[in-house]
Write a protein that holds these residues in place. Structure first.
Motif, PDB file in Angstrom:
ATOM      1  N   HIS A   1       0.777  -1.276  -0.060  1.00 35.47           N
ATOM      2  CA  HIS A   1       0.009  -0.137   0.061  1.00 35.47           C
ATOM      3  C   HIS A   1       0.825   1.230   0.005  1.00 35.47           C
ATOM      4  O   HIS A   1       0.136   2.402  -0.053  1.00 35.47           O
ATOM      5  N   GLY A   2       2.065   1.085  -0.008  1.00 34.97           N
ATOM      6  CA  GLY A   2       3.011   2.398   0.129  1.00 34.97           C
ATOM      7  C   GLY A   2       2.636   3.162   1.345  1.00 34.97           C
ATOM      8  O   GLY A   2       2.979   4.346   1.297  1.00 34.97           O
ATOM      9  N   CYS A   3       2.443   2.586   2.614  1.00 38.67           N
ATOM     10  CA  CYS A   3       2.080   3.256   3.676  1.00 38.67           C
ATOM     11  C   CYS A   3       3.669   3.290   4.445  1.00 38.67           C
ATOM     12  O   CYS A   3       4.602   2.543   4.299  1.00 38.67           O
ATOM     13  N   ALA A   4       3.919   4.403   5.345  1.00 39.54           N
ATOM     14  CA  ALA A   4       5.237   4.608   5.868  1.00 39.54           C
ATOM     15  C   ALA A   4       5.132   3.663   7.454  1.00 39.54           C
ATOM     16  O   ALA A   4       4.278   3.501   8.057  1.00 39.54           O
ATOM     17  N   LEU A   5       6.269   2.779   7.599  1.00 43.41           N
ATOM     18  CA  LEU A   5       6.418   2.159   8.921  1.00 43.41           C
ATOM     19  C   LEU A   5       7.422   2.931   9.725  1.00 43.41           C
ATOM     20  O   LEU A   5       8.318   3.236   9.391  1.00 43.41           O
ATOM     21  N   PHE A   6       6.935   2.530  10.768  1.00 44.74           N
ATOM     22  CA  PHE A   6       7.955   3.194  12.018  1.00 44.74           C
ATOM     23  C   PHE A   6       8.129   1.962  13.044  1.00 44.74           C
ATOM     24  O   PHE A   6       7.251   1.774  13.990  1.00 44.74           O
ATOM     25  N   PRO A   7       9.202   1.172  12.775  1.00 42.88           N
ATOM     26  CA  PRO A   7       9.315   0.084  13.689  1.00 42.88           C
ATOM     27  C   PRO A   7       9.832   0.536  15.040  1.00 42.88           C
ATOM     28  O   PRO A   7      10.663   1.240  15.302  1.00 42.88           O
TER      29      PRO A   7
END
Length: 506
Positions: A225-231
């Motif tokens: 989906h092209g969403c930003a991930l913050f691990p």
């Protein structure tokens, strides 16, 4: 192809380009930059001897480097084998040996440990790469290596094995679950469809990447989906709340303990959580009051519970519009492409709605099988394609699933499955231990924790020694929190330990 992991990486770079893909500890990466790093890392693997079909064990906590290293394995045509970051070297050495790993990529020093030295002591011949050295290896790649991995990436098919995730079993030894690319991609697509995920989402990933929920419902969802991930490498409630406010986080999946940690944190009352919209929880019974608090206090618009397992990553989910009670007391209904059934555990007969029995699952998400274990595969998946989960449940008239018990002894500690047989086998090797049985007991923070009942010889180990021995050989979530010494374990005429009796005394 978009139904392979390399296909997702390429498409995400083309479609989302300069959009934020990852942000962690002050470092950011766009989807285009991610693709470039994955290609170069895959070329470095190729230079180190990885060929299509080869297996790479990745032993590291959540980080941007984990994502690059993991995706590069499949981009080079290989099979990713994630290892639990809290495993001991003994546990990882077993995985390396059983998968015949071409490479072992390790983040050395996590939690102050010496993973590389520990593994080298046990497996001197293991082909180890330090995760921190990959940048240097990327710099030394050649055009021929890049060309080889690009060809390998395009040659990957949806039916090729994408990953082997290890899950413990009642035999006491972890089993490798084989999943095809189409299955790993489908898990991400199915979960994110119910969660209404878009490129505008900002996803706080607390679930570890070595787990199906961190990798397939985390990393791969971001690519779809092209969403930003913050691990996060380890969960810290205050740090998570700070990220939620500062980064306008919209999505937070996690075990109930995660959300309770956020709600009970001293930092919570002063934190702006109005950006949150989607929470997904499960892995344990969820109080109705928690669902209400997620909506009322944490501002979630959509709260969903689900059921899945490593052998079938996404099986059932609740849906928008389900009542708070439905969300809290059920695991939802089957997702598209999946079927559920309840069977009599003795006869195998399928039972009508409202009758309790073993949960069976069938469909696109069911694993291909267990690594090098045809007998265990045949025992788990019957001739009609039904996966026998070992969980006891009930389906209502609308197909909503409620888990009521477990046929297996497995319990869930902090969102992780723990199989007592594995813990028992480890403790049985401790000098002075005659017999041992482990059960799960309720814990306010972690859901369940281990309690070991130990029969010892005179002069045998004390409780501290038992726990210390377990810590050397098992991941911390498997280590019993309590040790009780008994003269004998209760057993039936067949010799099986009567764990119901042990639970009644706990």
């Amino acid at each position: 192809m978009n139904d392979t992991v390399p296909g997702l990486v390429r498409r995400a770079a083309q479609e989302f380009g300069d959009a934020l893909a990852y942000s962690m500890d002050g470092r950011t990466l766009t989807f285009a930059e991610l693709h470039d790093l994955v290609r170069l890392t895959a070329a470095a693997y190729h230079q180190q001897g990885l060929q299509p079909g080869g297996r790479v064990v990745l032993w590291a906590p959540n980080s941007i480097d984990w994502v690059v290293a993991g995706l590069a394995v499949t981009y080079a045509g290989g099979t990713l084998v994630p290892a639990n970051s809290r495993y001991t070297a003994h546990e990882v050495a077993d995985i390396v040996d059983r998968t015949h790993a071409t490479l072992v990529v390790i983040a050395d020093g996590f939690l102050g440990r010496t993973q590389i030295a520990d593994l080298r002591e046990l497996s001197p011949a293991a082909p180890i790469l330090d995760l921190a050295d990959l940048a240097g290896l990327r710099a030394g790649t050649r055009a021929a290596d890049l060309a080889a991995v690009e060809a390998a990436a395009y040659a990957v098919t949806p039916d090729d094995i994408a990953d082997i995730l290890f899950t413990s079993g009642t035999s006491g030894r972890p089993k490798g679950v084989l999943s095809a690319h189409r299955q790993s991609v489908a898990a991400a697509e199915a979960w994110s469809a119910v969660g209404e995920v878009t490129s505008a989402d900002r996803y706080l990933v607390i679930s570890p990447f070595f787990h199906s929920y961190g990798y397939k419902v985390g990393v791969l969802v971001g690519l779809v989906h092209g969403c930003a991930l913050f691990p996060m490498a380890t969960f810290d409630a205050e740090a998570a709340l700070e990220l939620i406010e500062a980064e306008r986080i919209t999505m937070v999946p996690g075990a109930p303990a995660i959300f309770l940690g956020l709600l009970e944190s001293p930092a919570f009352p002063g934190t702006d959580t109005s950006s949150l919209r989607f929470a997904n929880t499960g892995a344990a019974n969820v109080p109705v009051t928690l669902v209400e608090r997620l909506q009322r206090e944490l501002s979630f618009d959509l709260v969903i519970t689900a059921f899945g397992m490593t052998e079938c990553v996404v099986a059932t989910m609740c849906r928008r519009g389900d009542s708070d009670e439905t969300v809290a007391t059920t695991c939802g209904r089957a997702i598209d492409g999946m079927e559920t059934a309840i069977a009599d555990p003795e006869t195998g007969e399928h039972l009508p709605a409202g009758r309790e029995g073993e949960l069976l699952l069938r469909g696109s998400q069911v694993m291909l099988g267990y690594l090098d274990d045809a007998a265990a595969t045949a025992e788990a998946i019957d001739g009609d394609g039904w996966l026998h989960t070992g969980d006891v449940g009930v389906l209502d008239d609308n197909g909503y699933l409620r888990i009521t018990d477990r046929l297996k002894d497995m319990y869930i500690c902090g969102g992780f499955n723990v199989y007592p047989a594995e813990v028992e086998q480890a403790l049985a090797r401790l000098d002075g231990v005659v017999d041992v049985a482990v059960i799960g007991v309720p814990d306010a923070r972690l859901g369940e924790v281990g309690k070991a009942f130990v029969v010892r010889r005179e002069g045998g180990p004390d409780a501290e020694a038992v726990v210390a021995y377990a810590r050397e050989r098992l991941a911390n979530f498997k280590v019993p929190r309590e040790v009780v010494f008994v003269d004998a374990l209760p057993r039936n005429l067949g010799g099986k330990v009567l764990k119901t009796e042990l639970r009644s005394t706990s």
